[in-house]
Enzyme design. Structure first.
Site, PDB file in Angstrom:
ATOM      1  CG  ASP A   3      64.337 -21.995  71.558  1.00 21.58           C
ATOM      2  OD1 ASP A   3      64.242 -21.078  72.219  1.00 21.58           O
ATOM      3  OD2 ASP A   3      65.538 -22.520  71.961  1.00 21.58           O
ATOM      4  CD  GLU A   4      61.931 -19.134  68.360  1.00 21.10           C
ATOM      5  OE1 GLU A   4      60.891 -18.386  69.031  1.00 21.10           O
ATOM      6  OE2 GLU A   4      63.039 -18.504  69.006  1.00 21.10           O
ATOM      7  CB  ILE A   5      65.083 -25.937  64.678  1.00 21.16           C
ATOM      8  CG1 ILE A   5      65.271 -26.243  65.434  1.00 21.16           C
ATOM      9  CG2 ILE A   5      66.315 -26.545  63.845  1.00 21.16           C
ATOM     10  CD1 ILE A   5      66.875 -25.880  66.698  1.00 21.16           C
TER      11      ILE A   5
END
Lengths: 431, 578
Positions: free
Chosen positions: B334-336
């Site tokens: 998640d959340e790169i």
């Protein structure tokens, strides 16, 4: 060196926070001169909507003392339960409490008061009246208007509610018997609680409740007003409180409510203190410019229960199609008041220097509709610590700039120390 | 009637007419209830029988069921529990002597989709109750239900009843983040025990993140050695074994998540060379949000272009799958954040050569996903890996046979996107299931908190505010808007406690009873037999359940004043309040 025994307690607390390590060591080569910005620095706890055991109260007072907070405003009774055992009115708690294991006996109160004194914390009792008295009807149905009725009829506009929340009942100022009971309650409460402040409540008098009563309806039919009814109540109770050598504290509603209020002229500023909870600094200003010493508990900042939804059942507002606008999440005073918000609140904002002198201080408030002993510590701490510092030494640095950034790590450390002392304060950040 | 009494009677009439509709819409409440409410609970003539002081449970021998049986027997024999509204039931004879547990198939392991159906019968006139369960795990569900039918001291139990029960959704879980703040093992065990009591069956353990790496790995000791918060704040192999065993004894799967490649700042303490943008300030002053280096304070993303990265990652994955036997392995993703990778010289070079950040992510997935799959795991990813607006991979490289998606954004919209792409999906929509929302934010120096009084406080600083109440969670339909085929791919849901502002002091109250709300919605639904939402009816049952959880040592928070359950219907609102 301390000015008074109570000042010595503040100094001892500071000293204790300079000790750490194993084996213990203490910082040295330092001098502290300390005194508070505001003289009234408190926490309000509602023990009526849900009950809190005496041990919880003592732990709260101990933690308050550690934060140099000096006033425990004990909102003991309300419509939902009456836990205070009074020898002169035993039926009130016998029938109105949640049960025999959810009472405060005289011994309990004495213990709390003594503990407060040993910790430099004043205990100010509030017996809310004439509103918020539904629980009195279990013992005395005849003196309580609109008791045990449904609080807000289906389809009725908000103006026609019988109570501000579930749990109806207002004392009836037009029934003489009311004052027999009230005087017993007031007298014995002042015996149990020696502080010179006595909180008489007087918030949220709801038109729909009194209008449901036949005696009051008759009065209104004869060109009376509900404000006059309130005035009768105040005129029959306020002087009595004063005669017992007390300063009466009232919620702002008594003179600021939009509908039912009394003329300030019957409440002399010499003997009356106001507590504000609405409209932020605007109402503080209204109160101090009318000459009243004021305690600030603005709900926009200091109500610790906000931001937790509401507690009513069957609320269809929670069942809407996904991605509906969740707004305040059901909490009338939402969102949640974070420690930074509390820390940064200037309770004398917008006041002249003269007016500001009348602001005695502030109280954070935990209303207990959705709180009890399991969450007491985390609901109050460390947010009450934020108020504590703002009230003691302010929220600005030497340059006059807000200092909550600097306060963050100091608060993290303080949370850690409170936890080590058995207070389950919640964390404000990742470690 | 004379006119003097008329107003009084009129008020009485009005009162009754307001209250009566409330009574008629509420089904007659059962004297004692089970949470989650069973699918089928027949109790025609409710009464109770005493529990014999020599009550026993007979059960087939099974490595995990037997300890569960012993645990429940001890709990039942020492119940001494008084409901808030004590049931007023006739006590008849004979006393209950035995609960006989029959398990149809003892062999199935605790996996996703294992059969959890059971039938519990407590007859009126014999001393034997029977629990027939499909599997050992189903037996645990039935034992829990049985335990909730016992109360008082001396103990009595509801009799003359038949319960047939099985879950609507097979995956019912709780995510706990033990990286932002640490939780000792005892807290995890208490959580798992409480989950089991709520028939929740998946503990999604978000063990590591940028802020700390508490998992002690023999193959990579420096990760926790340098990346944990300290020696007293780490999980050893023995700790993990304890948690896994405890889970099995409670019918709760432990699904590990080692979030990667984002959320790995803590790895840089041991391996600075494999972590991009480590130990940098997360969002430079004056920079737009798009230029941030992390979604929150604590920077660091694994660098997919450094070969050494995979040496470490493979050790971590291998050992994690050894420690955690569940067939699901959560690999995060998640959340790169573009700003993080863009701060790295190697990646900058890749971008300068016409490469994209999505390709960088693809390289990472291609070098890790097959490896996880080779270890006989189904890989769970956060939705971002294929749905992120900026950095994502082509779904074609993540086969739906071996990949499960977990959604946290966009409510049912993203669920639909995932299932219509063919992926089995776990729902954790932040608008409903994120338990940390509505608590402000945790950054320091946030000038947003210093505005003139009267400013619009909006969400109070919490990105996902407001606070998600139990009613909101209860009412969420996780298959909203999906057709029948799509809905089949929704495995279930997980509430999530992110721990930036949570730790052991608030663990219980943050999770309970809100996770109970989801537990019932996913076990037997949130509607009554007529298809109407039933959260109103659930309210008093939940207050009772909270009371029982508290008696069992779980500090669940209250949802109402005690006055409300004492005065049924009186705390309802007949007008929506928001």
């Amino acid at each position: 060196m301390a000015a008074t025994p109570w000042a010595a307690m503040r100094g001892l607390e500071s000293f204790s926070q300079l000790v750490w390590g194993h084996p213990a060591r203490i910082a040295a080569g330092l001098i502290i001169s300390d005194w508070p910005l505001f003289e009234h620095r408190g926490v309000l706890l509602d023990t009526s909507r849900n009950y809190f055991g005496v041990e919880d109260l003592l732990r709260l007072i101990g933690a308050m003392s550690a934060n140099k907070l000096n006033v425990f405003h004990w909102h003991i009774t309300d419509s939902q339960s009456f836990p205070l055992v009074l020898k002169s009115e035993p039926e009130l708690a016998a029938k109105g409490s949640y049960g025999p294991d959810m009472l405060y006996s005289a011994e309990d109160v004495k213990r709390v008061v003594e503990f407060g004194l040993e910790h430099g914390v004043r205990i100010i009792p509030e017996i809310d009246m004439p509103g918020h008295t539904g629980s009195w009807a279990e013992a005395y149905p005849e003196i309580v208007a609109c008791a045990n009725m449904f609080w807000w009829p289906a389809g009725a506009p908000w103006e026609e509610r019988l109570a501000a929340e579930p749990g109806t009942g207002h004392l009836n100022p037009l029934i003489p018997k009311t004052y027999d009971v009230v005087k017993n309650v007031v007298k014995e409460t002042t015996t149990l609680f020696p502080d010179t402040f006595y909180h008489g409540g007087a918030d949220e008098v709801v038109p729909g409740c009194w209008k449901a009563d036949p005696t009051i309806q008759k009065y209104l039919a004869n060109n009376g007003t509900l404000s006059q009814v309130l005035e009768i109540f105040i005129n029959n109770t306020h002087p009595y409180i004063l005669s017992l050598n007390r300063t009466a504290v009232y919620w702002e509603d008594v003179i600021l409510d939009s509908e039912i209020k009394i003329d300030p002229s019957i409440l002399p500023p010499e003997t009356t203190i106001m507590q504000t909870w609405n409209r932020g600094p605007n109402n503080t200003k209204l109160l101090v410019s009318a000459g009243y010493r004021t305690i600030v508990s603005s709900s926009d900042f200091y109500y610790l229960d906000c931001g937790h939804g509401d507690f009513t059942g069957n609320n269809s507002a929670y069942d809407q199609h996904p991605d509906f606008e969740q707004k305040k999440g059901g909490s009338w005073c939402g969102p949640f008041k974070s420690w930074q918000l509390i820390y940064n609140y200037d309770i004398t904002r917008g006041l002249t220097e003269e007016e500001a002198k009348l602001v005695l201080g502030g109280e954070v408030a935990l209303w207990s509709e959705q709180s009890d002993s399991r969450v007491l510590d985390s609901r109050i701490w460390p947010r009450a610590s934020a108020l504590a510092e703002a009230m003691w030494s302010g929220n600005r640095d030497e340059n006059g700039k807000k200092r909550s950034a600097d306060a963050t790590d100091r608060l993290n450390e303080w949370v850690n120390r409170m936890v080590s002392r058995g207070v389950k304060a919640e964390p404000i950040q990742p470690l | 009637m004379n006119t003097h009494n008329f107003p009084t009677l009129f008020i009485l009439f009005l009162t009754l007419s307001y209250i009566s509709p409330l009574i008629s819409t509420l089904e007659s409440p059962s004297p004692i209830n089970i949470w989650p409410k069973p699918r089928s609970f027949t109790w025609t003539s409710p009464h109770a029988i005493p529990l014999s002081p020599s009550f026993t449970i007979s059960s087939p021998s099974h490595r995990y069921l037997t300890p569960a049986v012993n645990r429940y027997l001890r709990q039942i024999l020492t119940t001494n529990y008084t409901p808030l509204t004590p049931p007023k039931l006739n006590l008849t004879t004979p006393p209950l002597q035995t609960l006989t547990v029959t398990v149809t198939d003892l062999t199935p392991p605790l996996t996703h989709g294992v059969n959890e159906s059971y039938t519990l019968t407590i007859p009126s006139n014999t001393s034997i109750a029977t629990l027939i369960a499909a599997t050992p795990w189903a037996a645990m569900r039935g034992l829990e239900s049985f335990s909730q039918l016992v109360w008082a001291s001396p103990a009595q139990v509801g009799a003359g009843l038949v319960i047939t029960d099985w879950p609507m959704f097979e995956h019912r879980g709780v995510v706990l983040d033990t990286s932002r703040n640490f939780y000792p093992v005892e807290d995890l065990l208490r959580l798992i025990g409480a989950m089991s009591a709520n028939k929740l069956n998946a503990f999604h353990w978000h063990i590591t993140d940028s802020q700390s790496f508490p998992l002690g790995l023999k193959s990579e000791p420096e990760l926790a050695g340098k990346g944990s918060y300290g020696p007293g704040m780490a999980y050893s192999g023995d700790d993990v074994e304890r948690v896994v065993e405890f889970g099995l004894e409670h019918g709760v799967r432990i699904v590990p998540e080692i979030d990667m490649p984002g959320h790995t700042g803590s790895w840089a303490e041991a391996y600075p060379e494999i972590v991009a943008c480590a130990n940098m300030f997360w969002w430079p002053a004056g920079a737009p949000w798009e230029d941030r280096l992390a979604s929150e304070p604590g920077t660091g993303h694994l660098n997919p272009l450094i070969p050494k990265t995979y040496d470490v990652v493979k050790n971590v994955i291998k050992e994690t799958t050894t420690l955690f036997p569940d067939t699901f392995y959560h690999a995060g993703a998640d959340e790169i954040v573009p700003g993080c990778w863009k701060a790295d010289p190697t990646i900058q070079k890749h971008l300068a050569d016409n490469g994209t950040l999505s390709q960088v992510l693809e390289i990472f997935i291609n070098n890790t996903n097959p490896y996880i799959v080779s270890l006989n795991r189904t890989v769970v990813y956060w939705e971002d890996v294929i749905l992120d607006a900026g950095i994502k991979v082509n779904p074609s490289i993540l086969s739906p046979e071996t990949t499960i998606m977990q959604t946290w954004n966009g409510g049912p919209d993203n669920t639909k996107r995932l299932v219509s792409a063919g992926y089995r999906t776990i729902v954790s929509s932040s608008d409903y299931y994120y338990l940390d929302c509505g608590h402000g934010d945790f950054t320091g120096n946030n000038s947003a908190y210093d505005q003139p009084p009267g400013f619009d406080q909006k969400k109070g600083g919490s990105w996902c505010g407001p606070f998600k109440t139990w009613q909101l969670i209860y009412n969420y339909d996780i298959t909203y808007g999906l057709n029948e085929t799509e809905a089949k791919l929704v495995l279930g849901g997980e509430v999530a406690l992110w721990s930036e502002q949570a730790d052991p002091t608030v663990l219980d109250s943050r999770i309970w009873p809100r996770a109970s709300a989801m537990a019932e919605a996913l076990w037997s639904g949130n509607r009554d037999e007529t298809g109407m939402k039933r959260s109103a009816e659930a309210t008093d049952r939940l207050s009772e359940w909270i009371h029982r959880m508290v008696s069992r040592g779980v500090k669940a928070e209250p949802i109402q004043p005690l006055w409300c359950i004492r005065n049924p219907g009186m705390c309802n609102t007949m007008n929506p309040i928001f």
